[in-house]
Structure formats: structure tokens, C-alpha cells
Design an enzyme around this catalytic site. Structure first.
Site, PDB file in Angstrom:
ATOM      1  CB  CYS A   1      -3.398   0.347  -2.213  1.00 51.86           C
ATOM      2  SG  CYS A   1      -3.446   2.086  -2.672  1.00 51.86           S
TER       3      CYS A   1
ATOM      4  CD  GLU B   1       0.709   6.712   5.870  1.00 54.55           C
ATOM      5  OE1 GLU B   1       1.926   6.615   6.068  1.00 54.55           O
ATOM      6  OE2 GLU B   1      -0.037   5.734   5.677  1.00 54.55           O
TER       7      GLU B   1
ATOM      8  CG  ASP C   1      -1.763   1.220   1.367  1.00 57.30           C
ATOM      9  OD1 ASP C   1      -2.463   1.551   0.396  1.00 57.30           O
ATOM     10  OD2 ASP C   1      -1.739   1.894   2.421  1.00 57.30           O
ATOM     11  CB  SER C   2       0.261   4.787  -0.556  1.00 57.83           C
ATOM     12  OG  SER C   2      -0.765   4.985   0.400  1.00 57.83           O
TER      13      SER C   2
ATOM     14  CG  HIS D   1      -4.603   5.001   4.594  1.00 56.05           C
ATOM     15  ND1 HIS D   1      -4.124   4.514   3.415  1.00 56.05           N
ATOM     16  CD2 HIS D   1      -3.518   5.458   5.279  1.00 56.05           C
ATOM     17  CE1 HIS D   1      -2.811   4.676   3.378  1.00 56.05           C
ATOM     18  NE2 HIS D   1      -2.414   5.248   4.500  1.00 56.05           N
TER      19      HIS D   1
ATOM     20  CB  CYS E   1      -9.307   4.768   1.018  1.00 51.06           C
ATOM     21  SG  CYS E   1      -7.613   5.091   1.572  1.00 51.06           S
TER      22      CYS E   1
HETATM   23  N1  DGL Z   1      -4.788   3.169   1.071  1.00 53.70           N
HETATM   24  C1  DGL Z   1      -4.939   3.606  -0.279  1.00 53.70           C
HETATM   25  C2  DGL Z   1      -6.266   3.173  -0.860  1.00 53.70           C
HETATM   26  O1  DGL Z   1      -6.799   2.158  -0.480  1.00 53.70           O
HETATM   27  C3  DGL Z   1      -4.635   5.014  -0.678  1.00 53.70           C
HETATM   28  C4  DGL Z   1      -3.966   5.951   0.170  1.00 53.70           C
HETATM   29  C5  DGL Z   1      -3.259   7.079  -0.514  1.00 53.70           C
HETATM   30  O2  DGL Z   1      -3.867   8.057  -0.949  1.00 53.70           O
HETATM   31  O3  DGL Z   1      -2.067   6.953  -0.589  1.00 53.70           O
HETATM   32  O4  DGL Z   1      -6.786   3.817  -1.723  1.00 53.70           O
END
Ligand code: DGL
Length: 265
Positions: free
Chosen positions: A75, A153, A12-13, A187, A185
Site C-alpha cells: 500500500c 472495494e 493493505d487497507s 488498488h 495506489c
Molecule cells: N491501496 C492503497 C495504496 O496503495 C490505498 C487505498 C486506500 O485509500 O485505502 O495507496
């Protein structure tokens, strides 16, 4: 080592995919798991698609060199930007993620469905195909949430700053008729409790369990599931950027997710 005992790779990011990692750890207790958080390039969701694609390909290159038997793109943003390219390159099962609109439509037959996701996810063709397929004749509102990933984050996934963010982002919307909110997302799984405080009667839906069940089914079909008697599985974390405070936060969020979803710490 037989392919079955190789780990499954996740990326993931940043911290978001830890929610998928933890879901997998709970459902697949014999599998070794490797996690890469591409925190050097976080966030993905407000960048150009070409950049997200490039970063995603770098991330999978790292994981493939560690020796994995399957890849989970944990992600939604990277999936929408890069899953087709990743599948062309890799000769192993590749599992992606998409906002759980289908389960939301099936579960709630009326009311407004709000899809929270990153700007890239909501803009990309992949999501619009999904929306055309399942959102027809339904009241679906797209809610891009720039800035929310950055908050998480920083380790801020509960408390007044998250409440304030959510109140602002929902501020311009008629909310009385919302029946469900889709967390599009990975996150956002970590702010679920704050969202539920804001909307106690609303159903909050995510795709984590569906994704991991899909992973389990594919591993089973390909005869790649680890030995069910295995006791020595490992979970390993890597970051592409600063390891502190990133790696300790990965572990904190892993425990948080396990506690809330599997009733164990
Ligand atoms: N966790 C990521 C997702 O599911 C994206 C987060 C980001 O913007 O980096 O979309």
C-alpha cells in the site's frame, strides 16, 4: 520450521494489495503468502496520517503474530505514513511501495506524466522527496483520486461507473500531451484496462513488479528464499472487518491479476 519456510506477510487497507500478492505469487512460486486486508478501516487515503499509521501498526502486529519472515507493505499510502515506524519495530525485511515515478521518467523522455494516487500519498513528504529527485524539469501532474478506492472495494473495477469516474477525474486536464500515467495506489492496478480504453496510446506504469523483484533480491541476500523444490506453498487471506464479500473478492481479483499478468488462471 526454519525461517525460510515461513510465509511472507502482505497488508493493505483492503483489496489493492492483492495485486502485489498476485505479482509475488507469480514471481515466487515456492513462497507461502499471508494477506491481511484492513477493510475495517478502508480507505486509508483520505484519512489523517496519524490514523493510517495506527491502523498500519495494528495490521503488522496481526501478521507478525501469524509468524512471517518478511513484510510487504502493499500500500503506497501506508508506506508513506508508516514505513519508518514499521522498520524501527520489526526485525525482518520490510518492503514498502512508492509511486513508480522513477521508471516513468526513465521510460518516457517527453510528455506529461500523470501520477494517480491517494490524497495522503500525494501530500506526504515521502512523495515530495521522490518528486524533487526525479520530476525536475519534467511535466508531472499529480492526480489525487478520492472515491476510486471505495468503488473498487465494492467490486466495481470495470464498466461504465469506472469510465465515468475516470472521465470526471481527468476532466479538467489537458490530456493530449500525456505520455504516461503512473498507478500510485495498489488498488488502481485493477482499473488499468478501463484507463487504457480511455487513453489507448498512453503508457501505464506501476511499481508491482519492481517491488516484488526487490523483495526477491532481499530474501536472496538474507538467505531467506524458500526451497526451490517446495510444492506445498499456501496463500491465506484475512480481513480485519466483514469477511463477506471481501474475501471472495480478494480471490476474484487475485485470479484476474494472474490471468492478465501471468497468462494463467
Ligand atoms: N491501496 C492503497 C495504496 O496503495 C490505498 C487505498 C486506500 O485509500 O485505502 O495507496
Amino acid at each position: 520450521m526454519s525461517n525460510k519456510s515461513l510465509p511472507i506477510g502482505f497488508f493493505d487497507s483492503g483489496l489493492g494489495g492483492v495485486s502485489v500478492l498476485a505479482e509475488a505469487a507469480g514471481i515466487l512460486p515456492h513462497e507461502s503468502l499471508i494477506y491481511l486486508g484492513d477493510n475495517a478501516h478502508n480507505p486509508y487515503g483520505t484519512k489523517d496520517v496519524a490514523d493510517v499509521k495506527r491502523y498500519s501498526l495494528q495490521a503488522i502486529d496481526f501478521l507478525v503474530h501469524k509468524g512471517i519472515k518478511a513484510l510487504v507493505v502493499a500500500c503506497n499510502t501506508a508506506t508513506s505514513a508508516a514505513i519508518n515506524d514499521i522498520r524501527k519495530i520489526l526485525d525482518m525485511p520490510v518492503i514498502g511501495m512508492e509511486p513508480a515515478l522513477k521508471p516513468a521518467v526513465e521510460k518516457m523522455d517527453q510528455g506529461k506524466i500523470v501520477v494517480m494516487a491517494t490524497p495522503v500519498t500525494l501530500r506526504e513528504k515521502k512523495f515530495h522527496t521522490l518528486l524533487n529527485q526525479y520530476g525536475e524539469n519534467r511535466d508531472v501532474t499529480l492526480l489525487p483520486c478520492p472515491g476510486l478506492v471505495e468503488l473498487i472495494e465494492r467490486g466495481i473495477y470495470y464498466g461504465p461507473l469506472v469510465q465515468e469516474y475516470l472521465r470526471n477525474v481527468f476532466g479538467g486536464m489537458e490530456t493530449g500531451n500525456i505520455s504516461s500515467v503512473v498507478l500510485g495506489c495498489t488498488h488502481y492496478l485493477f482499473i488499468k484496462k478501463e484507463l487504457q480504453k480511455l487513453f489507448p496510446l498512453v503508457e501505464i506504469i506501476d511499481g508491482n513488479q519492481g517491488t516484488v523483484k526487490n523483495l526477491q533480491r532481499i530474501l536472496h541476500e538474507k538467505d531467506l528464499l524458500a526451497d526451490g523444490k517446495r510444492k506445498d506453498r499456501t496463500i491465506t487471506y484475512f480481513s480485519s472487518g466483514e469477511p463477506e464479500p471481501f474475501l471472495p473478492l480478494c480471490k476474484e481479483l487475485f485470479q484476474y491479476y494472474m490471468k492478465n499478468n501471468f497468462k494463467q488462471a
